[in-house]
Design a protein around this motif. Structure first.
Motif, PDB file in Angstrom:
ATOM      1  N   ALA A 113       0.464  -0.766   0.197  1.00  0.00           N
ATOM      2  CA  ALA A 113       0.396  -0.577   0.262  1.00  0.00           C
ATOM      3  C   ALA A 113       1.176   1.001  -0.537  1.00  0.00           C
ATOM      4  O   ALA A 113       0.447   2.162  -0.795  1.00  0.00           O
ATOM      5  CB  ALA A 113      -0.862  -0.180   1.167  1.00  0.00           C
ATOM      6  N   PHE A 114       1.846   1.016   1.229  1.00  0.00           N
ATOM      7  CA  PHE A 114       2.974   2.918   0.680  1.00  0.00           C
ATOM      8  C   PHE A 114       3.286   2.195  -0.164  1.00  0.00           C
ATOM      9  O   PHE A 114       3.577   3.338  -0.746  1.00  0.00           O
ATOM     10  CB  PHE A 114       4.082   2.150   2.183  1.00  0.00           C
ATOM     11  CG  PHE A 114       4.936   3.328   2.092  1.00  0.00           C
ATOM     12  CD1 PHE A 114       4.887   3.974   2.583  1.00  0.00           C
ATOM     13  CD2 PHE A 114       6.615   3.115   1.334  1.00  0.00           C
ATOM     14  CE1 PHE A 114       5.498   5.183   1.950  1.00  0.00           C
ATOM     15  CE2 PHE A 114       7.462   3.764   1.177  1.00  0.00           C
ATOM     16  CZ  PHE A 114       7.319   5.038   1.779  1.00  0.00           C
ATOM     17  N   TYR A 115       4.824   1.472  -1.509  1.00  0.00           N
ATOM     18  CA  TYR A 115       4.768   1.511  -2.258  1.00  0.00           C
ATOM     19  C   TYR A 115       4.100   2.199  -3.426  1.00  0.00           C
ATOM     20  O   TYR A 115       4.200   3.346  -4.195  1.00  0.00           O
ATOM     21  CB  TYR A 115       4.846  -0.147  -2.684  1.00  0.00           C
ATOM     22  CG  TYR A 115       5.586   0.094  -3.574  1.00  0.00           C
ATOM     23  CD1 TYR A 115       6.738  -0.026  -4.385  1.00  0.00           C
ATOM     24  CD2 TYR A 115       4.759  -0.438  -5.264  1.00  0.00           C
ATOM     25  CE1 TYR A 115       7.186   0.378  -6.021  1.00  0.00           C
ATOM     26  CE2 TYR A 115       5.098  -0.383  -6.351  1.00  0.00           C
ATOM     27  CZ  TYR A 115       6.616  -0.298  -6.838  1.00  0.00           C
ATOM     28  OH  TYR A 115       7.107  -0.433  -8.097  1.00  0.00           O
ATOM     29  N   ARG A 116       1.945   1.743  -3.676  1.00  0.00           N
ATOM     30  CA  ARG A 116       1.785   2.837  -4.746  1.00  0.00           C
ATOM     31  C   ARG A 116       0.599   3.867  -4.229  1.00  0.00           C
ATOM     32  O   ARG A 116       1.017   4.106  -4.967  1.00  0.00           O
ATOM     33  CB  ARG A 116       0.130   1.516  -4.419  1.00  0.00           C
ATOM     34  CG  ARG A 116      -0.080   0.506  -5.401  1.00  0.00           C
ATOM     35  CD  ARG A 116      -0.649  -0.903  -4.432  1.00  0.00           C
ATOM     36  NE  ARG A 116      -1.394  -0.876  -3.442  1.00  0.00           N
ATOM     37  CZ  ARG A 116      -2.559  -1.062  -3.600  1.00  0.00           C
ATOM     38  NH1 ARG A 116      -3.577  -0.203  -3.733  1.00  0.00           N
ATOM     39  NH2 ARG A 116      -2.914  -1.218  -2.368  1.00  0.00           N
ATOM     40  N   ILE A 175      -9.806  12.208  -1.963  1.00  0.00           N
ATOM     41  CA  ILE A 175     -10.356  10.829  -1.071  1.00  0.00           C
ATOM     42  C   ILE A 175     -11.502  10.640  -3.165  1.00  0.00           C
ATOM     43  O   ILE A 175     -12.522  10.158  -2.953  1.00  0.00           O
ATOM     44  CB  ILE A 175     -10.288  10.223  -0.366  1.00  0.00           C
ATOM     45  CG1 ILE A 175      -9.019  10.764   0.246  1.00  0.00           C
ATOM     46  CG2 ILE A 175     -11.177   9.078   0.009  1.00  0.00           C
ATOM     47  CD1 ILE A 175      -9.230  10.879   2.137  1.00  0.00           C
ATOM     48  N   ALA A 176     -12.374  11.783  -1.994  1.00  0.00           N
ATOM     49  CA  ALA A 176     -13.674  11.837  -3.037  1.00  0.00           C
ATOM     50  C   ALA A 176     -13.732  11.446  -4.648  1.00  0.00           C
ATOM     51  O   ALA A 176     -14.450  11.108  -5.113  1.00  0.00           O
ATOM     52  CB  ALA A 176     -14.681  13.245  -2.974  1.00  0.00           C
ATOM     53  N   ILE A 177     -12.195  12.207  -5.094  1.00  0.00           N
ATOM     54  CA  ILE A 177     -12.101  12.017  -6.971  1.00  0.00           C
ATOM     55  C   ILE A 177     -11.974  10.808  -7.004  1.00  0.00           C
ATOM     56  O   ILE A 177     -12.529  10.364  -7.761  1.00  0.00           O
ATOM     57  CB  ILE A 177     -11.359  13.286  -7.210  1.00  0.00           C
ATOM     58  CG1 ILE A 177     -11.971  14.668  -6.742  1.00  0.00           C
ATOM     59  CG2 ILE A 177     -10.957  13.209  -8.785  1.00  0.00           C
ATOM     60  CD1 ILE A 177     -11.397  16.393  -7.526  1.00  0.00           C
ATOM     61  N   ASP A 178     -10.862  10.243  -6.198  1.00  0.00           N
ATOM     62  CA  ASP A 178     -10.904   8.862  -6.344  1.00  0.00           C
ATOM     63  C   ASP A 178     -11.223   8.089  -6.697  1.00  0.00           C
ATOM     64  O   ASP A 178     -11.063   6.927  -7.055  1.00  0.00           O
ATOM     65  CB  ASP A 178      -9.043   9.146  -6.144  1.00  0.00           C
ATOM     66  CG  ASP A 178      -7.829  10.272  -5.972  1.00  0.00           C
ATOM     67  OD1 ASP A 178      -7.637  10.933  -7.705  1.00  0.00           O
ATOM     68  OD2 ASP A 178      -7.397  10.107  -5.120  1.00  0.00           O
ATOM     69  N   LYS A 179     -12.042   8.278  -5.262  1.00  0.00           N
ATOM     70  CA  LYS A 179     -13.747   7.180  -5.746  1.00  0.00           C
ATOM     71  C   LYS A 179     -13.843   7.215  -6.457  1.00  0.00           C
ATOM     72  O   LYS A 179     -14.344   5.165  -7.192  1.00  0.00           O
ATOM     73  CB  LYS A 179     -14.662   7.736  -4.298  1.00  0.00           C
ATOM     74  CG  LYS A 179     -13.442   7.112  -3.137  1.00  0.00           C
ATOM     75  CD  LYS A 179     -14.727   7.357  -2.196  1.00  0.00           C
ATOM     76  CE  LYS A 179     -14.428   7.186  -0.651  1.00  0.00           C
ATOM     77  NZ  LYS A 179     -15.494   7.942   0.116  1.00  0.00           N
ATOM     78  N   PRO A 186      -4.361   3.025  -2.239  1.00  0.00           N
ATOM     79  CA  PRO A 186      -4.451   2.481  -1.008  1.00  0.00           C
ATOM     80  C   PRO A 186      -5.903   3.285   0.034  1.00  0.00           C
ATOM     81  O   PRO A 186      -5.851   2.835   0.635  1.00  0.00           O
ATOM     82  CB  PRO A 186      -3.105   2.599  -0.763  1.00  0.00           C
ATOM     83  CG  PRO A 186      -2.275   4.180  -1.486  1.00  0.00           C
ATOM     84  CD  PRO A 186      -3.790   3.692  -2.907  1.00  0.00           C
ATOM     85  N   LEU A 187      -5.412   4.901  -0.066  1.00  0.00           N
ATOM     86  CA  LEU A 187      -6.184   5.394   0.523  1.00  0.00           C
ATOM     87  C   LEU A 187      -7.809   5.643  -0.290  1.00  0.00           C
ATOM     88  O   LEU A 187      -8.721   5.319   1.054  1.00  0.00           O
ATOM     89  CB  LEU A 187      -6.496   6.787   0.740  1.00  0.00           C
ATOM     90  CG  LEU A 187      -5.279   7.661   1.079  1.00  0.00           C
ATOM     91  CD1 LEU A 187      -4.976   8.952   0.899  1.00  0.00           C
ATOM     92  CD2 LEU A 187      -5.598   7.571   2.653  1.00  0.00           C
ATOM     93  N   VAL A 188      -8.319   5.073  -0.303  1.00  0.00           N
ATOM     94  CA  VAL A 188      -9.492   4.546  -1.277  1.00  0.00           C
ATOM     95  C   VAL A 188     -10.348   3.866  -0.989  1.00  0.00           C
ATOM     96  O   VAL A 188     -11.355   2.809  -0.253  1.00  0.00           O
ATOM     97  CB  VAL A 188     -10.571   4.918  -3.144  1.00  0.00           C
ATOM     98  CG1 VAL A 188     -11.236   4.106  -3.457  1.00  0.00           C
ATOM     99  CG2 VAL A 188      -9.763   6.135  -2.842  1.00  0.00           C
TER     100      VAL A 188
END
Length: 407
Positions: A113-116, A175-179, A186-188
């Motif tokens: 997840a950190f890598y991504r 975060i909202a856009i990446d959803k 990884p945050l989504v």
């Protein structure tokens, strides 16, 4: 004697002479008969055997069996305790293996997840850019000493750490856009929590600045601070910030942060603080800064093409949202083709034959490959668009090699 003992644990007595040959009488005591089955074992101990020789034998033929029974019902405890200890030890070992396996799975998941989160393709451009820019001040092979190589490598780590801050802040703000645009981030996906991302951003920033100060090079410290400020201004949704919502301010932030800032500070660091020479803005340096700025503009345009749907829903007016995907793709390709043509033309006036040939042929070939690749892009397919974006990064890496032949 009336009683005669022998080695087979038997004895014989005189018996009634009328006893028939071969008959066997089993002798049971009254007590045995009274207790019946409870004392059946005792009744089997002795037997009476009559014969014409006026003798009988009372044999004890089950002494060995009784010893076996005693051994069966009185097993030693020494075999039970070690077995219990072995079972307990095996259970503990299994539990430890399970805990260790779960820990490794957890650690592997977090590292992935950190890598991504850190966007490794950006690491490559930073490493290649720093190495290439640091080699521009080289005048002869005598400059390539071990001390020089160590000093060139030192700025790489703090720069990558600061870039991790930039991408972490960008993903926290989107975060909202990446959803909609990038659900695998990884945050989504939940592989990294918001708190963990904030901790990564803070630790990366502090570590980067501390390492930059330790290098005692003002150009490097300024470069790190500038990268931090521009990265925050580009992403954070606060008044006068969130520059990514404005195509003009987004281009300014990317050109300064990823274009000029990727070349000039590292050149100055090596020229003045490693080699100890006066600062001179050479032709290769100016070409490297210009080409790096152009690539940064193109990458900023192409980066927003896959994000059009999410940007529209969030009210972010990027250039692909305003002009459309097709026009932005054509414009980005045209800008790079013009840059390649200019570089090939500059090679014509190079006084060194090798530099002339490499500059002309190299940029002409790359321009043709770019044009061919652009014809195959399917803007309705996110994978195709992302593949073209990574391809532009690869052209960017190649340019860091070709810029050393511009003389």
């Amino acid at each position: 004697m009336l009683l005669q003992m022998n080695l087979c644990s038997s004895f014989s007595l005189k018996y009634h002479p009328l006893q028939q040959n071969g008959t066997v009488k089993t002798f049971q005591s009254p007590l045995t008969q009274i207790y019946g089955l409870a004392n059946r074992r005792e009744s089997n101990k002795y037997s009476v055997k009559g014969s014409t020789q006026s003798s009988f034998c009372l044999t004890n033929n089950k002494i060995g069996n009784n010893e076996d029974m005693m051994n069966r019902y009185h097993k030693p405890l020494k075999s039970t305790v070690p077995r219990a200890l072995q079972d307990d030890s095996a259970t503990k070992s299994q539990n430890e293996n399970i805990v260790w396996t779960n820990f490794l799975d957890f650690l592997t998941k977090k590292l992935d997840a950190f890598y991504r989160l850190s966007r490794p393709y950006a690491w490559t451009s930073i490493i290649v850019g720093i190495l290439s820019s640091s080699l521009l001040p080289i005048q002869s092979l005598a400059d390539l000493t071990p001390t020089f190589l160590i000093e060139v490598l030192k700025p790489i780590v703090p720069t990558i750490m600061m870039n991790i801050f930039v991408v972490a802040i960008n993903q926290l703000s989107d975060i909202a856009i990446d959803k909609v645009n990038k659900p695998n981030l990884p945050l989504v996906s939940g592989d990294i929590s918001i708190g963990e991302a904030i901790a990564i951003a803070v630790i990366s920033t502090l570590t980067s600045l501390a390492m930059g100060v330790m290098l005692r090079s003002p150009p490097l410290v300024i470069a790190l601070i500038l990268r931090c400020i521009l990265g925050a201004a580009y992403s954070i949704d606060l008044p006068l910030l969130r520059w990514k919502a404005s195509p003009l301010m987004a281009a300014v932030a990317i050109v300064i942060g990823n274009g000029i800032n990727n070349v000039l500070p590292y050149f100055l660091h090596v020229q003045k603080y490693v080699l100890g020479r006066p600062v001179v803005f050479t032709k290769p340096l100016l070409f490297a800064v210009a080409f790096s700025a152009i690539f940064s503009i193109v990458l900023s345009f192409l980066k927003d093409i896959p994000d059009v749907e999410g940007d529209k829903k969030s009210g972010i007016r990027t250039l692909p949202v305003i002009l459309g995907k097709e026009r932005v793709l054509s414009m980005s390709t045209g800008i790079l083709l013009m840059a390649y043509a200019s570089a090939a033309l500059a090679g014509v006036f190079s006084p060194i034959l090798l530099c002339k040939l490499v500059t002309m042929i190299g940029h002409s070939v790359l321009g043709f490959i770019l044009w061919s690749k652009a014809q195959t892009v399917d803007l309705s397919n996110a994978k195709s668009t992302y593949s073209f974006f990574i391809f532009i990064f690869q052209l960017y890496y190649t340019e860091f090699f070709l810029m050393h032949f511009v003389r």
